[in-house]
Design an enzyme around this catalytic site. Sequence first.
Site, PDB file in Angstrom:
ATOM      1  N   LEU A  15       0.841  -1.220   0.000  1.00  0.00           N
ATOM      2  CA  LEU A  15       0.000   0.000   0.000  1.00  0.00           C
ATOM      3  C   LEU A  15       0.863   1.252   0.000  1.00  0.00           C
ATOM      4  O   LEU A  15       0.587   2.226   0.688  1.00  0.00           O
ATOM      5  CB  LEU A  15      -0.947  -0.036   1.198  1.00  0.00           C
ATOM      6  CG  LEU A  15      -1.872  -1.270   1.242  1.00  0.00           C
ATOM      7  CD1 LEU A  15      -2.661  -1.299   2.545  1.00  0.00           C
ATOM      8  CD2 LEU A  15      -2.798  -1.308   0.026  1.00  0.00           C
ATOM      9  N   ASN A 113       7.855  -2.688 -11.179  1.00  0.00           N
ATOM     10  CA  ASN A 113       8.770  -2.588 -12.328  1.00  0.00           C
ATOM     11  C   ASN A 113       9.790  -3.718 -12.285  1.00  0.00           C
ATOM     12  O   ASN A 113      10.992  -3.504 -12.304  1.00  0.00           O
ATOM     13  CB  ASN A 113       9.507  -1.231 -12.283  1.00  0.00           C
ATOM     14  CG  ASN A 113       8.691  -0.121 -12.891  1.00  0.00           C
ATOM     15  OD1 ASN A 113       7.848  -0.354 -13.743  1.00  0.00           O
ATOM     16  ND2 ASN A 113       8.904   1.094 -12.422  1.00  0.00           N
ATOM     17  N   SER A 138       1.987   2.263 -15.471  1.00  0.00           N
ATOM     18  CA  SER A 138       2.662   3.544 -15.688  1.00  0.00           C
ATOM     19  C   SER A 138       1.686   4.683 -15.461  1.00  0.00           C
ATOM     20  O   SER A 138       0.515   4.584 -15.802  1.00  0.00           O
ATOM     21  CB  SER A 138       3.231   3.656 -17.102  1.00  0.00           C
ATOM     22  OG  SER A 138       3.874   4.919 -17.234  1.00  0.00           O
ATOM     23  N   LYS A 210       7.292  -2.263 -20.621  1.00  0.00           N
ATOM     24  CA  LYS A 210       7.318  -1.185 -19.609  1.00  0.00           C
ATOM     25  C   LYS A 210       8.737  -0.680 -19.430  1.00  0.00           C
ATOM     26  O   LYS A 210       8.962   0.530 -19.276  1.00  0.00           O
ATOM     27  CB  LYS A 210       6.772  -1.691 -18.277  1.00  0.00           C
ATOM     28  CG  LYS A 210       6.925  -0.705 -17.114  1.00  0.00           C
ATOM     29  CD  LYS A 210       6.286   0.659 -17.377  1.00  0.00           C
ATOM     30  CE  LYS A 210       6.074   1.518 -16.187  1.00  0.00           C
ATOM     31  NZ  LYS A 210       7.166   2.045 -15.421  1.00  0.00           N
ATOM     32  N   HIS A 213       9.358   1.565 -22.187  1.00  0.00           N
ATOM     33  CA  HIS A 213       8.608   2.811 -21.897  1.00  0.00           C
ATOM     34  C   HIS A 213       9.462   3.710 -21.012  1.00  0.00           C
ATOM     35  O   HIS A 213       9.620   4.912 -21.262  1.00  0.00           O
ATOM     36  CB  HIS A 213       7.293   2.486 -21.196  1.00  0.00           C
ATOM     37  CG  HIS A 213       6.672   3.669 -20.496  1.00  0.00           C
ATOM     38  ND1 HIS A 213       7.074   4.097 -19.235  1.00  0.00           N
ATOM     39  CD2 HIS A 213       5.697   4.516 -20.882  1.00  0.00           C
ATOM     40  CE1 HIS A 213       6.387   5.170 -18.894  1.00  0.00           C
ATOM     41  NE2 HIS A 213       5.545   5.445 -19.868  1.00  0.00           N
ATOM     42  N   ASN A 214      10.061   3.129 -19.987  1.00  0.00           N
ATOM     43  CA  ASN A 214      10.881   3.928 -19.071  1.00  0.00           C
ATOM     44  C   ASN A 214      12.156   4.428 -19.732  1.00  0.00           C
ATOM     45  O   ASN A 214      12.608   5.549 -19.463  1.00  0.00           O
ATOM     46  CB  ASN A 214      11.205   3.126 -17.809  1.00  0.00           C
ATOM     47  CG  ASN A 214      10.038   3.112 -16.846  1.00  0.00           C
ATOM     48  OD1 ASN A 214       8.875   3.127 -17.252  1.00  0.00           O
ATOM     49  ND2 ASN A 214      10.328   3.093 -15.554  1.00  0.00           N
ATOM     50  N   GLU A 217      11.075   7.268 -21.615  1.00  0.00           N
ATOM     51  CA  GLU A 217      10.788   8.318 -20.612  1.00  0.00           C
ATOM     52  C   GLU A 217      12.065   9.039 -20.223  1.00  0.00           C
ATOM     53  O   GLU A 217      12.121  10.268 -20.164  1.00  0.00           O
ATOM     54  CB  GLU A 217      10.148   7.657 -19.392  1.00  0.00           C
ATOM     55  CG  GLU A 217       9.909   8.502 -18.177  1.00  0.00           C
ATOM     56  CD  GLU A 217       9.504   7.642 -16.990  1.00  0.00           C
ATOM     57  OE1 GLU A 217       8.520   6.905 -17.103  1.00  0.00           O
ATOM     58  OE2 GLU A 217      10.195   7.698 -15.957  1.00  0.00           O
ATOM     59  N   LYS A 288      16.127   4.645 -10.635  1.00  0.00           N
ATOM     60  CA  LYS A 288      15.858   3.365  -9.981  1.00  0.00           C
ATOM     61  C   LYS A 288      16.314   2.179 -10.838  1.00  0.00           C
ATOM     62  O   LYS A 288      16.280   1.055 -10.416  1.00  0.00           O
ATOM     63  CB  LYS A 288      14.376   3.246  -9.670  1.00  0.00           C
ATOM     64  CG  LYS A 288      13.926   4.160  -8.540  1.00  0.00           C
ATOM     65  CD  LYS A 288      12.483   3.937  -8.185  1.00  0.00           C
ATOM     66  CE  LYS A 288      12.030   4.877  -7.070  1.00  0.00           C
ATOM     67  NZ  LYS A 288      10.541   4.837  -6.919  1.00  0.00           N
TER      68      LYS A 288
HETATM   69  C1  6PG Z   1       5.953   5.256 -14.509  1.00  0.00           C
HETATM   70  C2  6PG Z   1       7.348   5.654 -14.064  1.00  0.00           C
HETATM   71  C3  6PG Z   1       7.816   4.855 -12.856  1.00  0.00           C
HETATM   72  C4  6PG Z   1       9.309   5.083 -12.589  1.00  0.00           C
HETATM   73  C5  6PG Z   1       9.544   5.937 -11.382  1.00  0.00           C
HETATM   74  C6  6PG Z   1      11.038   6.064 -11.063  1.00  0.00           C
HETATM   75  O1  6PG Z   1       5.840   4.760 -15.639  1.00  0.00           O
HETATM   76  O2  6PG Z   1       5.033   5.490 -13.726  1.00  0.00           O
HETATM   77  O3  6PG Z   1       8.226   5.330 -15.151  1.00  0.00           O
HETATM   78  O4  6PG Z   1       7.576   3.490 -13.118  1.00  0.00           O
HETATM   79  O5  6PG Z   1       9.900   3.897 -12.273  1.00  0.00           O
HETATM   80  O6  6PG Z   1       8.991   7.173 -11.662  1.00  0.00           O
HETATM   81  O7  6PG Z   1      11.773   6.212 -12.216  1.00  0.00           O
HETATM   82  P1  6PG Z   1      13.369   6.539 -12.183  1.00  0.00           P
HETATM   83  O8  6PG Z   1      14.032   5.381 -12.882  1.00  0.00           O
HETATM   84  O9  6PG Z   1      13.508   7.836 -12.895  1.00  0.00           O
HETATM   85  O10 6PG Z   1      13.813   6.628 -10.743  1.00  0.00           O
END
Ligand code: 6PG
Length: 509
Positions: A15, A113, A138, A210, A213-214, A217, A288
């Site tokens: 949570l 993730n 996401s 995903k 996707h990141n 991002e 991360k």
């Molecule tokens: C999402 C984001 C999320 C991401 C965190 C931390 O799709 O909601 O990509 O999953 O893991 O925001 O991302 P960092 O790798 O920048 O710390």
Amino acid sequence: MTPDTLLCDIGFIGLGVMGKNLVLNLADNNYSVAAFDLCEDKIAAVIEQDQLENTTNSKRVYGCTSYSQLLSQLKAPHIIVLSVPAGAAVDFVCEQLIAAGINDNAIVIDTGNSLWVDTVDRERKYQNDFLLFSSAVSGGEVGARFGPSLMPSGSPEAWARVKPIWQAIAAKVDATTGKPIERNKPGQVISEGEPCAAYIGPAGAGHYVKMVHNGIEYADMQLICEAYHILHTGLGFSAAEVGDIFEQWNNGKLDSYLMEISVEVLRHKSVDTGTALVDIILDKAGQKGTGLWTAMSSLEVGCPAPTIAEAVFARSMSSFKSLRTQASTRLKGPELTPLSEQEKQVIIEQLHDAMYCAKICAYAQGFQLMKLAAKEHGWTLNFASIAKIWRAGCIIRATFLQSITQAYERNEDLDNLLLDDFFVAQLSERQLNWRKALCSATMLGIPNPAMSSALAYYDAMRCDVLPANLLQGQRDFFGAHTFERNDKTDGKKYHVQWSTLERNTVAID
Ligand code: 6PG
């Protein structure tokens, strides 16, 4: 035996920020949720918030203080959602559910993730205990609450049971325009529109998508930061003035969630100082790991994704703050000549086009990576569908994704996004401004690894002949690694005695 009416539709473990908001989203969509977390305060918090926001007067979220209590409070067959950190925590919870007597018809959905190979392993590892399904989420806190983009993958049987739930809580898009259908109030439910939740493929495929996707991002965020760096440090615009420029860009081709929040961040005033908060945020980026995983995978599958990789390197470079401070006093940059307001306006227009072109290249790299990975791992990825579920809910959501959706609807087997007629035209029209913007940034001494690596990617794609011929000669000179010839079709490998002695080209099998 508790009557079915008192049992919950869904169990939810974890949570934290994402988990709490997914629980409230499920509750809004009339699913009763048995919620568990190791921290009892988090259980209390989600129940309290649901009671605060719940206008239906029916209890929707039930707190559980143990795994066995959670299982006893669920309708069969069980569906349990995990929102826990990637890695050991996922296995810990799975083991606890097994110990608590989860039945083998249960579905456990990993929404974290997780690294995609871990998901493949877990589906196999727990196959006799329950059906491990995965669905990356996401959209951050607000997306989880009011409509994320969901990338489910795993057993089709599990998806058949999860699909109605997932399509209810997902972000929705107008099927005609491709625009997001806004949902931002507790209790609000959107039943019309296309849900941003579509089955991706077998176990691991969803977490891979995903991950990409990141990676995209990271590139998107870096491109925005480079434009800010050029405008702020290079041209002398204040954070708020850059925010105004970005707001204009956000009303056009560069509109996106990331551009929109960047305007907010740039305009935000510090309560302490009354000045732009961004000016006092330490310039050291965290990460991360999902962007790193994407860059590593691109190297492993042999997919050029320089803009995504440079976005990861840029975060690493930012972490060497003291080294950069030291170097800033030692390493010489260009002599700066003052620019007129008109010259600055020209650079702003060129920079807009540079960002748009680089963004196209970053997405082309990401989709190329998914195409190569799918081939390597035997997945069948539907790129139009993936672009569709990224049009809303997720962090990279933007109208731009509608252009990508249309590109793949025109040709699902597109060799590379750059070769779609729409993008060919967009790039051709703007590539000169792209080059000029990078020249200006270079003469201002402002680094732009993402924007310039994207241009190198674009120009390399345009090259019918790359200088790899010389490279092959070098390799054969020092290592006799052989080379092929472009004037032969025999596919033979050649080696040359690269010395002052007579050079004879001999074919070797
Ligand atoms: C999402 C984001 C999320 C991401 C965190 C931390 O799709 O909601 O990509 O999953 O893991 O925001 O991302 P960092 O790798 O920048 O710390």
